[in-house]
Scaffold this motif. Structure first.
Motif, short mmCIF file in Angstrom:
data_model
loop_
_atom_site.label_atom_id
_atom_site.label_comp_id
_atom_site.label_asym_id
_atom_site.label_seq_id
_atom_site.Cartn_x
_atom_site.Cartn_y
_atom_site.Cartn_z
N ASP A 1 39.23 35.98 33.62
CA ASP A 1 40.06 35.58 32.47
C ASP A 1 39.78 36.54 31.32
OD1 ASP A 1 41.53 34.33 30.53
OD2 ASP A 1 40.62 32.36 30.79
N VAL A 2 40.79 37.33 30.96
CA VAL A 2 40.63 38.36 29.93
C VAL A 2 41.35 37.93 28.65
CG1 VAL A 2 40.93 40.81 29.39
CG2 VAL A 2 40.64 40.08 31.78
N THR A 3 40.61 37.80 27.57
CA THR A 3 41.22 37.47 26.29
C THR A 3 42.21 38.56 25.89
OG1 THR A 3 39.22 36.30 25.57
CG2 THR A 3 40.76 36.98 23.85
N ASN A 4 43.42 38.13 25.51
CA ASN A 4 44.49 39.07 25.16
C ASN A 4 44.80 40.02 26.31
OD1 ASN A 4 46.46 40.17 23.40
ND2 ASN A 4 45.10 41.85 22.82
N GLY A 5 44.73 39.46 27.52
CA GLY A 5 44.98 40.26 28.72
C GLY A 5 45.30 39.37 29.90
N PRO A 6 45.15 39.87 31.11
CA PRO A 6 45.51 39.10 32.30
C PRO A 6 44.50 38.02 32.66
CG PRO A 6 44.57 41.20 32.94
CD PRO A 6 44.69 41.23 31.44
N CYS A 7 44.97 37.06 33.44
CA CYS A 7 44.11 36.02 33.99
C CYS A 7 44.59 35.76 35.41
CB CYS A 7 44.17 34.75 33.16
SG CYS A 7 43.20 33.37 33.84
N ALA A 8 43.72 35.92 36.39
CA ALA A 8 44.10 35.71 37.78
C ALA A 8 42.89 35.24 38.57
CB ALA A 8 44.66 37.00 38.38
N THR A 9 43.19 34.56 39.69
CA THR A 9 42.14 34.03 40.55
C THR A 9 42.28 34.63 41.94
OG1 THR A 9 42.07 31.94 39.31
CG2 THR A 9 41.13 31.94 41.53
N CYS B 1 42.06 37.14 51.67
CA CYS B 1 42.04 37.00 50.21
C CYS B 1 43.46 36.78 49.71
CB CYS B 1 41.45 38.27 49.57
SG CYS B 1 41.62 38.37 47.77
N LYS B 2 43.62 35.88 48.78
CA LYS B 2 44.91 35.60 48.17
C LYS B 2 44.75 35.56 46.66
CE LYS B 2 49.23 34.15 47.85
NZ LYS B 2 50.38 35.02 48.18
N MET B 3 45.58 36.32 45.96
CA MET B 3 45.53 36.36 44.49
C MET B 3 46.61 35.46 43.92
SD MET B 3 46.25 39.64 42.03
CE MET B 3 46.51 39.44 40.26
N THR B 4 46.24 34.65 42.91
CA THR B 4 47.22 33.83 42.20
C THR B 4 47.03 34.02 40.70
OG1 THR B 4 45.72 31.90 42.21
CG2 THR B 4 47.33 32.07 44.01
N GLY C 1 42.58 26.17 40.39
CA GLY C 1 41.91 26.18 41.69
C GLY C 1 40.67 27.04 41.77
N CYS C 2 40.25 27.62 40.67
CA CYS C 2 39.06 28.48 40.74
C CYS C 2 37.79 27.65 40.88
CB CYS C 2 38.97 29.40 39.52
SG CYS C 2 38.53 28.60 37.97
N THR C 3 36.86 28.13 41.68
CA THR C 3 35.56 27.47 41.82
C THR C 3 34.51 28.12 40.93
OG1 THR C 3 35.00 28.90 43.70
CG2 THR C 3 36.04 26.78 44.19
#
Length: 254
Positions: free
Chosen positions: A45-53, A61-64, A69-71
């Motif tokens: 999780d990037v402040t003022n940027g992207p957020c992905a799991t 591997c699957k990116m969302t 759903g993050c552990t």
């Protein structure tokens, strides 16, 4: 000139997103995944940027998008700090599942990214192995495909090009090998790693060797176009704009 925020999107949706493909086609990556004791879903999780799991299991591997759903989760105060994870292996601040995030990051995740780096930044010796060469080129293709949309949506120069791009799907691919769809809607780009059913425009490279030459700048795009080795069809203005953004991709990934 690279912009830190745009670089963060390239690193997330171009570089790290290629972990999906690495885990699908690479034997060493599959062996690394087999060591997982249980599934791990790691969020950046990037402040003022992207957020992905990134959801890792023994099967792949699957990116969302987002943190659902993050552990385990790692926060980055700025895009530049996230870029430091990619460039210098400097982790962010764990905010969920601290033990799991550190264990996974320092173990399987680092092994996977090291393997991906070896493939995306190969030595000349490595490229003498034909299987390695082909896998490296395919993974580079997927990285570039993801980076196109990342820059179209975040880089000031690429966004100017995106602002004049009409809606529709562009099919980009290496003939009979791998394909991606660059979808445009209201000047926002999205990359899907599959071939579109009804593309509005097409850009296809004749084979893996040509793609490698184009990616590395060792062959002339104009010359290959004249030879018919690069197939373009449909709304050519979309392909022209894609090529302008590709110039920026080269600047960011070079």
């Amino acid at each position: 000139m690279k912009e830190a925020k745009a670089m963060a999107y390239v690193n997330m949706y171009g570089v790290l997103a290629t972990l999906e493909n690495l885990c699908e086609i690479d034997g060493e990556a599959k062996e690394i995944l087999k060591t997982l004791k249980k599934p791990v879903s790691l969020c950046f999780d990037v402040t003022n940027g992207p957020c992905a799991t990134f959801h890792f299991t023994k099967d792949g591997c699957k990116m969302t998008e987002g943190a659902d759903g993050c552990t385990c989760k790692m926060n980055f105060a700025t895009p530049a700090k996230f870029n430091a994870l990619i460039d210098d292996s400097k982790p962010g601040m764990p905010s969920k599942g601290m033990v799991q995030v550190l264990t996974f990051l320092l173990g399987p995740f680092t092994k996977l990214t090291d393997r991906m780096t070896k493939l995306l930044r190969p030595s000349e010796e490595d490229l003498k192995d034909r299987a390695f060469f082909e896998e490296s080129t395919v993974l580079t293709f997927y990285t570039i495909a993801g980076a196109i949309s990342a820059l179209a949506n975040s880089d000031s120069v690429s966004m100017f090009t995106a602002s004049s791009t009409v809606d529709g799907d562009v099919s980009m691919g290496i003939k009979n090998t791998c394909y991606a769809t660059i979808s445009v809607k209201d000047h926002v780009f999205k990359t899907t790693k599959s071939k579109p059913e009804n593309p509005r425009a097409v850009m296809e490279f004749a084979d893996i060797d040509l793609a490698y030459g184009l990616f590395t700048g060792s062959v002339s795009t104009i010359a290959e176009l004249c030879k018919g080795n690069i197939y373009m069809a449909g709304m050519i203005s979309m392909v022209d704009n894609l090529n302008r953004i590709l110039d920026r991709v080269a600047a960011y990934l070079g």
